[in-house]
Design an enzyme around this catalytic site. Structure first.
Site, PDB file in Angstrom:
ATOM      1  N   LYS B  80       4.610   9.516   1.346  1.00  0.00           N
ATOM      2  CA  LYS B  80       5.378   9.120   0.158  1.00  0.00           C
ATOM      3  C   LYS B  80       5.506  10.309  -0.786  1.00  0.00           C
ATOM      4  CE  LYS B  80       5.515   5.410  -3.351  1.00  0.00           C
ATOM      5  NZ  LYS B  80       4.761   4.280  -3.946  1.00  0.00           N
ATOM      6  N   SER B 155       7.700   0.203  -4.702  1.00  0.00           N
ATOM      7  CA  SER B 155       8.379   1.476  -4.769  1.00  0.00           C
ATOM      8  C   SER B 155       8.373   2.237  -3.442  1.00  0.00           C
ATOM      9  CB  SER B 155       7.749   2.355  -5.840  1.00  0.00           C
ATOM     10  OG  SER B 155       6.404   2.681  -5.495  1.00  0.00           O
ATOM     11  N   SER B 179       3.365  -1.815  -4.588  1.00  0.00           N
ATOM     12  CA  SER B 179       4.301  -0.866  -3.974  1.00  0.00           C
ATOM     13  C   SER B 179       3.987  -0.500  -2.531  1.00  0.00           C
ATOM     14  CB  SER B 179       4.375   0.414  -4.806  1.00  0.00           C
ATOM     15  OG  SER B 179       5.046   0.180  -6.010  1.00  0.00           O
TER      16      SER B 179
END
Lengths: 105, 504
Positions: B80, B155, B179
């Site tokens: 990420k 997210s 997330s």
């Protein structure tokens, strides 16, 4: 017991003030949008005042810990050029910033 | 999708260790897959083919030299973009960090590299992890491999979509309010939020420091557990890191896979099983019927596996959403003050006539997207003199009440279960104009975030052809219970794969 929260009716001027405090040069359109949205959001979140009484301690970690230390050993810092390589402006091996003092100062 | 990209991480590592396939072949197969499908999925913000092949060659060389390899050596991984990676672009989905190359590695970056994992690139995300759909990325949305018109959650939508699209078998996510778990749910993948403090935050671009927790994303529970053990454990560089061994999550996942949950008490959280805030804010829908039907079927399966199912009440969970949307903006408004146009990232309007303060304000205005500005302004308000006690202070007390609800529930149950999200993946663009409708996606994941307790999401069915997630929550430091129950459930259910036609 904290004072009960008056349902926030956040004004456009207040949003402008908060944006200034947060160093955000928001546009007029954003002020209109944010004032409307913040009013809805703050009204929704104000209900936290309904439950938590004065004798409830705050929580910030699942595992209680206090005074966290690690051994104080010297170690090399990042190379200066590696750090400055990401900066928007550099001069004489330092971060260069716009003027900090106003003309009158 | 080739044979190599269809493998699990455990299977890939075993094949490499046995010499059936080289790490370079595995890396190249995944890079080819990314090349073939990522134009449509947009899971990645940056692809590091050269670095991936170099890392893979290194694993092959170590194997050839007879060195012992770790349990995930040679397995590709998607990182990420909120995790800093030395010399690799790291933007956190924001324009303000466009072009920045971090001068150091986050602890988890260093750990995955040391374990021989092969980092393929950096994945898309909502800007600074603020969002539940990845639509808040400054670089455009990620598309759900189950239906490209749908959101992949957020997210960490890029990490979850990369797994579902078979672009990577493993990914790193970060979970502040859901997330990792909500993207896992809506993409039919597995995602675990460890106990807060279980995985180092050193080198994570901070959103809300008292909530942020990195964790593993995978297509199977065992794969997630293997990655969890690589990244977990104490780090002196993070003062909130827990100085205890990583819970035995791999052993728990293997034990769970035998499908026996006799003697395990599973608590169904009444407050997270429909209604409540979701009905109030869910765009008129509340929990989707298909989500509740899948959840009910999942509870039935757990009972069939021998678990004793009880209903538990957690009366303060209904305040989680309100507390979270005070704590998060407050902490992010403080954390994001570091983007000051001085030390890294963008600078706008520095024409020699403007002051530092003016340049800073213009830069932050230009560099941040609307959701980030909205939360910074709310946080600035909530932390203002006169409001602090009523907002941030009260919200931190709500965390205590939620933690007490958990403690009481865990007296009666070993794990708690709920749907991971009230909804399946919705259409890109459908909710972006209504912040409260977006926030309610996190309804089921927020309590564990606020209490700092571990939770995992595992696929549990389909609703209208889209994946539904089952959330399994456990007490702090008992992450292994999440893995055991999730693995048992996984072993008892069919495998959920995106329709082959979508990315054919």
């Amino acid at each position: 017991m904290p004072d009960p929260i008056v349902p926030p009716r956040i004004s456009r001027a207040e949003v402008a003030h908060l944006a200034h405090l947060a160093r955000l040069a928001v546009t007029d359109d954003e002020l209109d949008l944010f004032a409307r949205q913040l009013d809805i959001i703050l009204t929704s979140v104000a209900r936290v005042a309904d439950v938590a009484a004065a004798d409830i301690p705050p929580t910030s970690h699942a595992v209680a810990m206090t005074n966290v230390f690690r051994p104080d050993r010297t170690r090399p810092s990042l190379p200066r050029e590696a750090v400055l390589a990401g900066a928007p402006a550099v001069e004489d091996d330092k971060f260069r910033v716009p003027r900090i003092l106003s003309d009158e100062a | 999708m080739t044979e190599l990209t269809a493998l699990t991480a455990a299977g890939t590592a075993a094949s490499i260790a046995a010499g059936d396939v080289s790490a370079v072949e595995v890396a190249q197969a995944h890079l080819d897959r990314i090349e073939a499908v990522d134009g449509r999925v947009h899971a990645f913000l940056h692809i590091d083919a050269e670095g991936a092949l170099r890392a893979a060659r290194d694993v092959d060389a170590r194997r050839a030299a007879g060195q012992a390899l770790g349990p995930l050596a040679g397995v590709p991984l998607a990182m990420k973009d909120v995790v800093v990676t030395q010399g690799l672009p790291t933007t956190a989905g924001s324009k303000i960090l466009e072009g920045w190359l971090p001068p150091y590695d986050a602890t988890i970056s260093a750990r995955v590299k040391a374990a021989g994992l092969v980092m393929l690139g950096k994945t898309n995300m909502d800007e600074f992890a603020m969002g539940s759909s990845t639509e808040n990325s400054a670089y455009g949305p990620t598309h759900n491999p189950w239906d490209l018109s749908k959101i992949p959650g957020g997210s960490g939508g890029g990490s979850a979509a990369a797994l579902a699209a078979y672009e990577a078998p493993l990914a790193i996510g970060t979970d502040t309010g859901g997330s990792i778990r909500q993207p896992a749910a809506v993409t039919g993948t597995v995602g675990a939020k460890p106990t807060y403090g279980g995985v180092s935050r050193y080198g994570l671009i901070a959103l809300a420091s008292s909530l942020d927790q990195a964790g593993p994303c995978a297509r199977t529970v065992l794969d997630a557990a293997l990655l969890h053990e690589v990244i977990g454990g104490h780090d002196p560089c993070d003062s909130t890191s827990i100085a205890q061994p990583v819970p035995p999550v791999v052993a728990a996942a293997r034990r769970g896979a035998n499908g026996d949950l006799k003697g395990v008490r599973v608590g169904v959280v009444r407050e997270l099983a429909g209604g409540g805030d979701a009905a109030a804010y869910g765009g008129g829908g509340g929990y989707q019927a298909g989500v509740l039907a899948s959840f009910d079927a999942a509870v039935h399966t757990l009972r069939e596996l021998g678990a004793e199912v009880v209903e538990v009440g957690c009366p303060h969970f209904e305040y989680a959403l309100a507390a979270y949307y005070l704590i998060l903006p407050s902490e992010c408004s403080s954390n994001l003050a570091r983007f000051d146009s001085v030390r890294y990232g963008m600078r706008v309007g520095d024409d020699g006539t403007r002051s530092l303060e003016e340049v800073m304000s213009l830069t932050r205005e230009a560099g941040f997207g609307p959701e980030v500005k909205r939360r910074i302004i709310i946080g600035t308000y909530a932390l203002s003199s006169g409001y602090y006690d009523a907002y941030y202070g009260q919200a931190q007390k709500v965390r205590t009440l939620i933690a007490r609800d958990f403690a009481a529930a865990f007296e009666r149950a070993d794990v708690l279960v709920s749907p991971t999200s009230p909804f399946v993946a919705f259409g890109i663009g459908e909710r972006i104009e209504d912040p409260m409708a977006m926030y309610v996606n996190d309804l089921c994941t927020l309590p564990a975030s606020l209490a700092g307790t571990p939770a995992i999401s595992v696929p549990c069915g389909l609703s209208d052809g889209l994946p539904v997630g089952l959330q399994v929550m456990a007490p702090a430091l008992a992450d292994d219970r999440c893995y055991r129950v999730a693995a048992a459930f996984e072993a008892a259910t069919e495998q959920f794969r995106p329709p082959a036609g979508v990315l054919a």
